[in-house]
Motif scaffolding. Structure first.
Motif, PDB file in Angstrom:
ATOM      1  N   THR A 126      73.248   6.795 -47.020  1.00 22.64           N
ATOM      2  CA  THR A 126      74.014   8.012 -46.740  1.00 22.64           C
ATOM      3  C   THR A 126      75.017   8.328 -47.835  1.00 22.64           C
ATOM      4  N   GLY A 127      74.989   7.589 -48.940  1.00 26.59           N
ATOM      5  CA  GLY A 127      75.949   7.842 -49.996  1.00 26.59           C
ATOM      6  C   GLY A 127      77.285   7.181 -49.716  1.00 26.59           C
ATOM      7  N   VAL A 128      78.201   7.374 -50.650  1.00 24.90           N
ATOM      8  CA  VAL A 128      79.514   6.733 -50.535  1.00 24.90           C
ATOM      9  C   VAL A 128      80.284   7.279 -49.342  1.00 24.90           C
ATOM     10  N   ALA A 129      80.264   8.607 -49.168  1.00 26.72           N
ATOM     11  CA  ALA A 129      80.998   9.206 -48.053  1.00 26.72           C
ATOM     12  C   ALA A 129      80.436   8.739 -46.717  1.00 26.72           C
ATOM     13  N   GLY A 130      79.113   8.682 -46.608  1.00 24.40           N
ATOM     14  CA  GLY A 130      78.510   8.230 -45.365  1.00 24.40           C
ATOM     15  C   GLY A 130      78.824   6.773 -45.066  1.00 24.40           C
ATOM     16  N   GLN A 131      78.803   5.922 -46.088  1.00 25.24           N
ATOM     17  CA  GLN A 131      79.142   4.521 -45.875  1.00 25.24           C
ATOM     18  C   GLN A 131      80.603   4.354 -45.497  1.00 25.24           C
ATOM     19  N   ALA A 132      81.480   5.189 -46.072  1.00 26.35           N
ATOM     20  CA  ALA A 132      82.895   5.160 -45.662  1.00 26.35           C
ATOM     21  C   ALA A 132      83.037   5.569 -44.205  1.00 26.35           C
ATOM     22  N   GLY A 133      82.255   6.574 -43.783  1.00 23.20           N
ATOM     23  CA  GLY A 133      82.292   6.982 -42.384  1.00 23.20           C
ATOM     24  C   GLY A 133      81.811   5.887 -41.456  1.00 23.20           C
ATOM     25  N   ILE A 134      80.754   5.172 -41.847  1.00 25.93           N
ATOM     26  CA  ILE A 134      80.254   4.064 -41.027  1.00 25.93           C
ATOM     27  C   ILE A 134      81.302   2.966 -40.915  1.00 25.93           C
ATOM     28  N   THR A 135      82.001   2.719 -42.011  1.00 25.03           N
ATOM     29  CA  THR A 135      83.076   1.717 -41.974  1.00 25.03           C
ATOM     30  C   THR A 135      84.173   2.142 -41.010  1.00 25.03           C
ATOM     31  N   LEU A 136      84.526   3.430 -41.022  1.00 23.64           N
ATOM     32  CA  LEU A 136      85.565   3.915 -40.116  1.00 23.64           C
ATOM     33  C   LEU A 136      85.111   3.861 -38.660  1.00 23.64           C
ATOM     34  N   VAL A 137      83.825   4.104 -38.419  1.00 24.10           N
ATOM     35  CA  VAL A 137      83.307   3.961 -37.053  1.00 24.10           C
ATOM     36  C   VAL A 137      83.445   2.513 -36.590  1.00 24.10           C
ATOM     37  N   SER A 138      83.164   1.575 -37.489  1.00 25.36           N
ATOM     38  CA  SER A 138      83.344   0.156 -37.148  1.00 25.36           C
ATOM     39  C   SER A 138      84.803  -0.155 -36.859  1.00 25.36           C
ATOM     40  N   VAL A 139      85.713   0.455 -37.612  1.00 22.89           N
ATOM     41  CA  VAL A 139      87.141   0.254 -37.363  1.00 22.89           C
ATOM     42  C   VAL A 139      87.521   0.801 -35.986  1.00 22.89           C
ATOM     43  N   ALA A 140      86.901   1.909 -35.592  1.00 21.99           N
ATOM     44  CA  ALA A 140      87.189   2.477 -34.271  1.00 21.99           C
ATOM     45  C   ALA A 140      86.798   1.513 -33.152  1.00 21.99           C
ATOM     46  N   TYR A 141      85.804   0.677 -33.384  1.00 21.10           N
ATOM     47  CA  TYR A 141      85.390  -0.312 -32.393  1.00 21.10           C
ATOM     48  C   TYR A 141      86.040  -1.675 -32.615  1.00 21.10           C
ATOM     49  N   ALA A 142      86.970  -1.786 -33.550  1.00 17.72           N
ATOM     50  CA  ALA A 142      87.650  -3.058 -33.791  1.00 17.72           C
ATOM     51  C   ALA A 142      88.421  -3.548 -32.565  1.00 17.72           C
ATOM     52  N   PRO A 143      89.142  -2.683 -31.815  1.00 15.94           N
ATOM     53  CA  PRO A 143      89.790  -3.187 -30.592  1.00 15.94           C
ATOM     54  C   PRO A 143      88.796  -3.749 -29.582  1.00 15.94           C
ATOM     55  N   ASN A 144      87.594  -3.180 -29.502  1.00 15.08           N
ATOM     56  CA  ASN A 144      86.571  -3.760 -28.620  1.00 15.08           C
ATOM     57  C   ASN A 144      86.257  -5.181 -29.044  1.00 15.08           C
ATOM     58  N   ALA A 145      86.103  -5.362 -30.363  1.00 18.04           N
ATOM     59  CA  ALA A 145      85.800  -6.702 -30.857  1.00 18.04           C
ATOM     60  C   ALA A 145      86.951  -7.669 -30.570  1.00 18.04           C
ATOM     61  N   ALA A 146      88.192  -7.181 -30.633  1.00 17.71           N
ATOM     62  CA  ALA A 146      89.341  -8.042 -30.328  1.00 17.71           C
ATOM     63  C   ALA A 146      89.309  -8.493 -28.871  1.00 17.71           C
ATOM     64  N   VAL A 147      88.967  -7.585 -27.960  1.00 15.23           N
ATOM     65  CA  VAL A 147      88.879  -7.948 -26.538  1.00 15.23           C
ATOM     66  C   VAL A 147      87.724  -8.911 -26.311  1.00 15.23           C
ATOM     67  N   TRP A 148      86.592  -8.681 -26.952  1.00 12.71           N
ATOM     68  CA  TRP A 148      85.458  -9.596 -26.809  1.00 12.71           C
ATOM     69  C   TRP A 148      85.812 -10.983 -27.345  1.00 12.71           C
ATOM     70  N   SER A 149      86.516 -11.023 -28.456  1.00 12.17           N
ATOM     71  CA  SER A 149      86.930 -12.314 -29.006  1.00 12.17           C
ATOM     72  C   SER A 149      87.897 -13.029 -28.065  1.00 12.17           C
ATOM     73  N   THR A 150      88.781 -12.262 -27.418  1.00 15.08           N
ATOM     74  CA  THR A 150      89.681 -12.867 -26.436  1.00 15.08           C
ATOM     75  C   THR A 150      88.897 -13.460 -25.273  1.00 15.08           C
ATOM     76  N   SER A 151      87.873 -12.742 -24.797  1.00 10.43           N
ATOM     77  CA  SER A 151      87.020 -13.274 -23.743  1.00 10.43           C
ATOM     78  C   SER A 151      86.283 -14.527 -24.208  1.00 10.43           C
ATOM     79  N   TYR A 152      85.927 -14.545 -25.482  1.00 11.91           N
ATOM     80  CA  TYR A 152      85.265 -15.730 -26.046  1.00 11.91           C
ATOM     81  C   TYR A 152      86.207 -16.930 -26.030  1.00 11.91           C
ATOM     82  N   LEU A 153      87.471 -16.712 -26.397  1.00 15.74           N
ATOM     83  CA  LEU A 153      88.449 -17.800 -26.400  1.00 15.74           C
ATOM     84  C   LEU A 153      88.735 -18.304 -24.993  1.00 15.74           C
ATOM     85  N   LEU A 154      88.718 -17.389 -24.020  1.00 18.05           N
ATOM     86  CA  LEU A 154      88.992 -17.795 -22.642  1.00 18.05           C
ATOM     87  C   LEU A 154      87.847 -18.577 -22.025  1.00 18.05           C
TER      88      LEU A 154
END
Length: 429
Positions: free
Chosen positions: A254-282
């Protein structure tokens, strides 16, 4: 000749104090102090204030989605401005917890970064509406509820409108579900801001017993500490698998702009990953598909989509020094218990040392259920389906996370508070 005292200057004969000339300019400058509720002339009609505040909250949470998805679709040839804006509306609805019905099945995995942004803007909307209707510092629960309900109604109308626009040429969205979800989210988030600006929180806090206030505070601290530990563990895992994540991003042509957008989408789901990691630790862990499990004792996953955020998944059960991760939830509870003991000791003073145990152990025990509710709710909203196939189940199970967190945090808080009390107790004089 009579003397003139300094505090009673002489006046011309025949002129009384009431006959003195009045300085009208000075009188005009004397403006009475405004009342606590504000001047009626400065108040705005409630529907107008709520509509403007809700529209501004919606716009400020929608624009980041449109920008990110615009970057993602920038490299595709079939992209149109109307299609991009409609897709952004669908993502905006998803961020509020409204599921989408696509050709591959239901899509309900909400990006929690967008959810947090929307909740913050709605909280500010509750503040602005309360100020606009003159309810600041009035300590009126009725006005706070009125402002929050008005924001919720206006926000529900915006959610219903977005559902109609998305459904005209994109995924199907339930109009009733969108309106009801936006009404609940908008009202509750605006109520948080309204009760704060109207000083109703002071009444609520003052009406709670001291042990309950300390227990709620300790539980929130423990929950936030554990979420922070989960976020750190998730970030470390993604950084360790950074090569795989980079390869996944590079696979999107998707080019540089598209890859930057995909990275930002991953950042938007970073809090989900934090909660999943917390469940993993528990201990309960989480799923990345039906019949899968990611726990400290077991890692069973199949083929995964090329999502950069999944590059940090563990390869197998923990062993060696990795087993120290199991102590993180208990340590979070102990730190919260230590802070509780220090606060209780500071407020009680040495003269009330005999009764300090009751003031200490009750809040420490209450901290467990409070943290369990917080973490269980976070786990429940962090998951959702990604279609009707194998990824129909993604994320942790909320009630399992809440139950385990309640027990672990309560034990850690009791241990930390009791140890701090014993180790810092002064010898009798």
């Amino acid at each position: 000749m009579s003397p003139v005292t300094p505090d009673r200057p002489s006046r011309p004969g025949g002129v009384s104090a009431d006959d003195r000339p009045v300085d009208r300019a000075a009188s005009a400058r004397r403006v009475p102090a405004p009342r606590a509720g504000g001047s009626p002339r400065g108040r705005a009609p409630l529907p107008v204030a709520a509509g403007v505040a809700a529209c501004w909250a919606a716009l400020t949470s929608y624009l980041p989605v449109a920008i990110v998805l615009g970057l993602v679709q920038l490299g595709t040839d079939s992209t149109t401005l109307t299609g991009t804006l409609r897709t952004a509306l669908a993502g905006w609805l998803l961020g509020h917890g409204v599921p989408l019905r696509t050709e591959s099945g239901p899509l309900g995995l909400a990006p929690l970064a967008l959810t947090v942004l929307a909740l913050w803007r709605l909280t500010r909307a509750g503040v602005h509406v309360s100020r606009a209707i003159g309810a600041r510092d009035t300590r009126s629960p009725r006005r706070a509820l009125l402002a929050a309900a008005a924001v919720g109604i206006a926000y529900a109308l915006l959610g219903a409108l977005a559902a109609v626009l998305v459904g005209t040429g994109g995924p199907e969205v339930s109009l009733i579900r969108a309106g009801a979800t936006f009404a609940v989210v908008g009202t509750l988030a605006a109520l948080v801001g309204a009760v704060r600006i109207t000083a109703v929180t002071r009444l609520l806090v003052a009406g709670l017993p001291g042990p309950v206030r300390d227990g709620v505070r300790t539980g929130l601290v423990a929950g936030l500490l554990l979420l922070g530990a989960g976020a750190g563990a998730a970030g470390l895992a993604v950084a360790t698998g950074g090569g795989d994540a980079a390869d996944m991003i590079g696979a999107y042509r998707t080019g540089v702009a598209g890859q930057a957008g995909i990275t930002l989408v991953s950042v938007a789901y970073a809090p989900n990953a934090a909660v999943w990691s917390t469940s993993y630790l528990l201990g309960p862990g989480f799923a990345v598909g039906t019949d899968t499990a990611v726990r400290t004792s077991e890692v069973s996953v199949g083929a995964l989509p090329a999502v950069p955020l999944l590059a940090g998944l563990p390869r197998g059960p923990v062993d060696g020094f990795g087993a120290l991760l199991l102590a993180v939830p208990v340590l979070a509870g102990m730190v919260a218990g230590w802070l509780l003991a220090r606060r209780v000791a500071r407020l009680a003073g040495p003269e009330r040392a005999a009764g300090r145990w009751a003031q200490l152990l009750a809040p420490a025990a209450l901290a467990g259920p409070v943290a369990g509710v917080v973490l269980g709710a976070a786990a429940a909203v962090s998951g959702g389906p990604l279609g009707a196939g194998r990824l129909a189940q993604v994320g942790p199970v909320g009630w399992q996370v809440g139950a385990v967190a309640a027990g672990v945090i309560a034990a850690g808080a009791l241990l930390g508070a009791a140890a701090t009390r014993v180790l810092t107790r002064r010898p009798a004089q």
